[in-house]
Design a protein around this motif. Structure first.
Motif, PDB file in Angstrom:
ATOM      1  N   LEU A  45      -2.606  12.587  -7.740  1.00 40.96           N
ATOM      2  CA  LEU A  45      -3.552  13.092  -6.736  1.00 40.96           C
ATOM      3  C   LEU A  45      -4.973  13.099  -7.281  1.00 40.96           C
ATOM      4  CD1 LEU A  45      -2.021  16.161  -4.869  1.00 40.96           C
ATOM      5  CD2 LEU A  45      -2.656  13.935  -3.959  1.00 40.96           C
ATOM      6  N   LEU A  46      -5.122  13.577  -8.533  1.00 34.95           N
ATOM      7  CA  LEU A  46      -6.450  13.660  -9.137  1.00 34.95           C
ATOM      8  C   LEU A  46      -7.089  12.281  -9.232  1.00 34.95           C
ATOM      9  CD1 LEU A  46      -6.121  16.246 -12.050  1.00 34.95           C
ATOM     10  CD2 LEU A  46      -7.397  16.459  -9.928  1.00 34.95           C
ATOM     11  N   MET A  47      -6.291  11.305  -9.643  1.00 35.58           N
ATOM     12  CA  MET A  47      -6.862   9.964  -9.806  1.00 35.58           C
ATOM     13  C   MET A  47      -7.268   9.358  -8.471  1.00 35.58           C
ATOM     14  SD  MET A  47      -4.506   8.351 -12.771  1.00 35.58           S
ATOM     15  CE  MET A  47      -4.106   9.386 -14.162  1.00 35.58           C
ATOM     16  N   LEU A  48      -6.434   9.559  -7.468  1.00 35.73           N
ATOM     17  CA  LEU A  48      -6.800   9.070  -6.129  1.00 35.73           C
ATOM     18  C   LEU A  48      -8.103   9.716  -5.667  1.00 35.73           C
ATOM     19  CD1 LEU A  48      -3.629   8.868  -3.873  1.00 35.73           C
ATOM     20  CD2 LEU A  48      -5.235   7.058  -4.445  1.00 35.73           C
ATOM     21  N   PHE A  49      -8.193  11.009  -5.933  1.00 37.02           N
ATOM     22  CA  PHE A  49      -9.372  11.751  -5.504  1.00 37.02           C
ATOM     23  C   PHE A  49     -10.611  11.243  -6.242  1.00 37.02           C
ATOM     24  CE2 PHE A  49     -11.575  16.015  -5.006  1.00 37.02           C
ATOM     25  CZ  PHE A  49     -11.785  15.833  -3.665  1.00 37.02           C
TER      26      PHE A  49
END
Lengths: 55, 269
Positions: free
Chosen positions: B54-58
């Motif tokens: 999720l963090l990387m997508l964000f």
């Protein structure tokens, strides 16, 4: 991890849901406005956009 | 009370072996078994991976949309300072050393409907939110060319949305306009190529013939940026040659006339 957060939050489930959303929004805003701008210059795909080092 | 203690003893008698697991399953677990711990670890690990994803997508979303926003904001500020900059330049004389990171000129690419304020300098700090002009320290011979003069007006920009993201869409003959304190200079794209980062000759006064570097004959414009996108293994280079010089008294050239209102609004602030 997520289960623990859900259990620690007080109140019935609608309150928990609301608190969760607030938490998520706060984390997202913190990342977007503070963390990401801070780490962005260190990302490899930005560094060295030009051929002259330190020029 | 009796029931629970019974159940407890029942569990205990069954032992912690895997054989009793299936029958025990419907009851709520009261003791942590090895299986519970293993499941906890696996679940925790899964949640960590999920969070990292999720963090990387964000972060990817930030790189594309957040930075465009920051770039636009920074450009607005630079545009406000540009006119002052030009006036100061006149006061201090044309040969005075430009302030690093300060505004240098305005760059228009009408075919892509893009325009920026170009700053002085090409360090990471300088070009974070705008294209930067290769200054005296960054070109061979130590004497950078001013816009419109014989030589090579070289500009570097990041390959980020809002800056030189779509630079590969330029074709030969497309126009690029540079505006300084006195004139609009129209250049036409003559060559597009991809080089390795150590080929610094692309920003030489005459990138096509090194012998002319001391006394360049052609007035060129060179744009450099990363290639491929979001990577830094190569550099995309756009060379353009001066075709027209138009004093500012005569108004904006027709090719960028439709970009005027925004510019004037920015300049008028």
């Amino acid at each position: 991890m997520y289960g623990l957060i859900w259990r620690v939050l007080p109140g019935p489930w609608p309150v928990k849901l609301l608190l969760t959303l607030v938490l998520v929004a706060a984390v997202a805003a913190g990342l977007w406005f503070y963390v990401f701008p801070a780490i962005d210059p260190y990302m490899p795909f930005n560094d060295g956009a030009v051929e002259v080092e330190g020029g | 009370m009796v029931y629970t203690s019974e159940r407890h003893s029942h569990r205990g008698s069954r032992g912690r072996g895997s054989r009793g697991r299936r029958r025990r399953h419907p009851e709520p677990p009261r003791e942590r078994t090895g299986g519970d711990i293993a499941r906890g670890i696996v679940r925790g690990f899964g949640e960590l991976l999920f969070t990292a994803g999720l963090l990387m997508l964000f972060f990817a979303a930030y790189e594309v949309y957040g930075k465009q926003f920051e770039t636009d904001r920074e450009q607005d500020q630079l545009a406000q300072g540009l006119e002052d900059q030009w006036e100061q330049q006149e006061v201090r004389g044309p040969d005075s050393e430009p302030l690093p990171g300060s505004a240098n000129s305005r760059l228009y690419i009408p075919d892509l409907d893009l325009q920026w304020v170009v700053v002085n300098g090409v360090s990471q700090e300088d070009i974070r939110y705008s294209p930067g002009h290769y200054g005296d320290d960054a070109v061979s011979g130590g004497d950078a060319t001013a816009a419109g003069q014989p030589g090579n007006y070289a500009v570097a920009g990041h390959r980020t949305p809002g800056i030189f993201w779509d630079l590969d869409l330029l074709e030969n003959g497309d126009q690029i306009v540079v505006e300084d304190a006195e004139n609009f200079y129209t250049y036409e794209v003559i060559e597009e190529r991809t080089v390795t980062p150590d080929q610094v000759e692309v920003v030489d006064p005459d990138p096509f013939n090194a012998e002319n570097n001391e006394d360049p004959q052609r007035s060129l414009l060179t744009l450099t940026t990363c290639a491929p996108r979001l990577n830094n293994t190569h550099r995309l280079i756009i060379h353009a040659e001066l075709t027209d010089t138009r004093p500012k008294d005569e108004g904006m050239p027709e090719n960028i006339a439709d970009m005027a209102p925004e510019t004037q609004a920015a300049a008028g602030e």
